[in-house]
Design an enzyme around this catalytic site. Structure first.
Site, mmCIF file in Angstrom:
data_model
loop_
_atom_site.group_PDB
_atom_site.id
_atom_site.type_symbol
_atom_site.label_atom_id
_atom_site.label_comp_id
_atom_site.label_asym_id
_atom_site.label_seq_id
_atom_site.Cartn_x
_atom_site.Cartn_y
_atom_site.Cartn_z
ATOM 1 N N ASP A 54 11.886 123.539 28.430
ATOM 2 C CA ASP A 54 12.268 124.047 29.747
ATOM 3 C C ASP A 54 11.665 123.161 30.839
ATOM 4 O O ASP A 54 11.949 123.333 32.020
ATOM 5 C CB ASP A 54 11.883 125.526 29.918
ATOM 6 C CG ASP A 54 10.391 125.760 29.843
ATOM 7 O OD1 ASP A 54 9.636 124.809 29.542
ATOM 8 O OD2 ASP A 54 9.959 126.913 30.089
ATOM 9 N N SER A 55 10.877 122.145 30.419
ATOM 10 C CA SER A 55 10.430 121.121 31.375
ATOM 11 C C SER A 55 11.639 120.397 31.956
ATOM 12 O O SER A 55 11.518 119.704 32.975
ATOM 13 C CB SER A 55 9.482 120.127 30.696
ATOM 14 O OG SER A 55 10.044 119.661 29.481
ATOM 15 N N ASP A 93 13.873 125.586 23.766
ATOM 16 C CA ASP A 93 12.855 126.396 24.462
ATOM 17 C C ASP A 93 13.520 127.608 25.112
ATOM 18 O O ASP A 93 14.504 127.445 25.851
ATOM 19 C CB ASP A 93 12.280 125.506 25.585
ATOM 20 C CG ASP A 93 10.788 125.618 25.717
ATOM 21 O OD1 ASP A 93 10.175 126.402 24.973
ATOM 22 O OD2 ASP A 93 10.235 124.892 26.565
ATOM 23 N N LYS A 123 11.520 127.861 20.627
ATOM 24 C CA LYS A 123 10.105 127.953 20.996
ATOM 25 C C LYS A 123 9.973 128.999 22.093
ATOM 26 O O LYS A 123 10.859 129.126 22.938
ATOM 27 C CB LYS A 123 9.583 126.594 21.505
ATOM 28 C CG LYS A 123 8.127 126.639 21.982
ATOM 29 C CD LYS A 123 7.560 125.260 22.226
ATOM 30 C CE LYS A 123 7.835 124.721 23.598
ATOM 31 N NZ LYS A 123 7.358 125.550 24.730
ATOM 32 N N GLU A 125 6.752 130.972 24.714
ATOM 33 C CA GLU A 125 5.379 130.797 25.202
ATOM 34 C C GLU A 125 4.577 132.084 25.104
ATOM 35 O O GLU A 125 5.099 133.177 25.328
ATOM 36 C CB GLU A 125 5.403 130.353 26.681
ATOM 37 C CG GLU A 125 5.965 128.968 26.868
ATOM 38 C CD GLU A 125 5.817 128.459 28.307
ATOM 39 O OE1 GLU A 125 5.217 129.159 29.153
ATOM 40 O OE2 GLU A 125 6.325 127.357 28.567
ATOM 41 N N GLU A 192 -1.406 123.592 24.358
ATOM 42 C CA GLU A 192 -1.295 122.748 25.561
ATOM 43 C C GLU A 192 -2.542 122.881 26.442
ATOM 44 O O GLU A 192 -2.955 123.991 26.784
ATOM 45 C CB GLU A 192 -0.040 123.130 26.377
ATOM 46 C CG GLU A 192 0.076 122.289 27.661
ATOM 47 C CD GLU A 192 1.455 122.313 28.318
ATOM 48 O OE1 GLU A 192 2.393 122.912 27.753
ATOM 49 O OE2 GLU A 192 1.575 121.708 29.404
#
Ligand code: KIV
Length: 302
Positions: A54-55, A93, A123, A125, A192
């Site tokens: 999602d970056s 993501d 993925k 978070e 991270e």
């Protein structure tokens, strides 16, 4: 002769092979990709895992954070990546707000990444309740990668863009999140921006591959954002970013050279144009004269 690396192993990456790598102590290489050319690049470079992160919100869509990107936006990018990728494992993501509400929401979003974009895994978070979302998705048959430490979707609640787990108490919370995700069935977890010592201790307690980004060397693999490692944009970069190329400078140089040549009328040259047989040019001149009564000038006004 090309100086590009020779890729010896072109077998598609699988979850058991990722685990084998961890067990054999072979570092796992993961990068992000957001479109067809970045996927082709990752494929040709022989990486193990590609994340449609999602970056993309920051790197390709120009948002200030990862929070605004929508499922549909990320799905379109993930589908383009899929078209360029054959060998690495493809992970999509889940965007902020697309999985936290309920297990049903999490499964439905994960299924879209698999069905519509062809992702192999997803993925998400955070630990806590999100470990339960991970469990639900795994039970629905979709492999899940976890992500702990600095989780950009909830960076505001974490006190901003800063390393996590820097006190003993916070390090223990981080360990709990990582172990909960593993227990929920995640096949891998991203760490991270956490102190290298903390990452090493938690990683030793894990039995699934840990992929670090700003988590030091004592993990099973490393991930970097494509645009960061290639220097595709300028500006502030996190401490863990290492630039392996200056692609932005090369792109600016290329476009500036094109602009200079257009302005100086040096581009296009004869070799960049198409030709018409002389008898067709003569016939065209005749037709123009007949139809307009004007001489054919060969200019652009036609
Ligand atoms: O979105 C992303 O690029 C990520 C990586 C930094 C792991 O989550």
């Amino acid at each position: 002769m090309s100086s590009l690396p020779v890729i010896l192993d072109t077998r598609p990456m699988t979850l058991p092979r990722l685990l084998d790598k961890r067990e054999a102590g072979e570092p796992i290489v993961m990068v992000t990709a957001y479109d067809f050319p970045s996927a082709l690049t990752a494929e040709r470079a022989g990486v193990d895992v590609v994340l449609v992160g999602d970056s993309a919100a920051n790197t390709v869509l120009g948002y200030d954070s990862t929070v605004p990107i929508s499922v549909d936006e990320l799905l379109m990018l993930a589908a383009a990546v899929r078209r360029g990728l054959r060998t690495p494992l493809l992970v999509g993501d889940l965007p902020f707000g697309s999985y936290e509400i309920s297990d049903a929401q999490a499964i439905a979003t994960a299924q879209r990444f698999v069905k519509e974009a062809g992702c192999d895994a997803i993925k998400l978070e955070g630990g806590g309740v999100n470990a339960e979302r991970a469990r639900a998705i795994v039970r629905a048959g979709i492999p899940v990668m976890g992500h702990v430490g600095l989780t950009p979707q909830t960076a505001t609640a974490l006190g901003g863009w800063r390393a996590q787990g820097r006190t003993a108490d916070r390090a223990l919370e981080l360990a709990k999140d990582a172990l909960d995700l593993q227990e929920a069935g995640c096949f891998s977890v991203v760490f991270e921006a956490i102190p290298s010592e903390v990452a090493a201790v938690i990683s030793a307690k894990m039995h699934v591959p840990v992929i670090g980004i700003g988590a030091g060397p004592a993990v099973d693999g490393q991930v970097l954002v494509f645009h960061d490692l290639l220097g595709i944009y300028s500006g502030h970069a996190a401490r863990f970013v290492k630039r392996y190329a200056s692609v932005r400078d090369e792109m600016i140089k290329g476009v500036s050279a094109f602009a200079d040549e257009v302005r100086a009328r040096r581009y296009p040259e004869e070799e960049h144009g198409y030709t018409m047989a002389p008898d067709e040019v003569a016939r065209l001149a005749e037709l123009v004269r007949e139809q307009t009564g004007e001489p054919f000038t060969g200019g652009l006004s036609l």
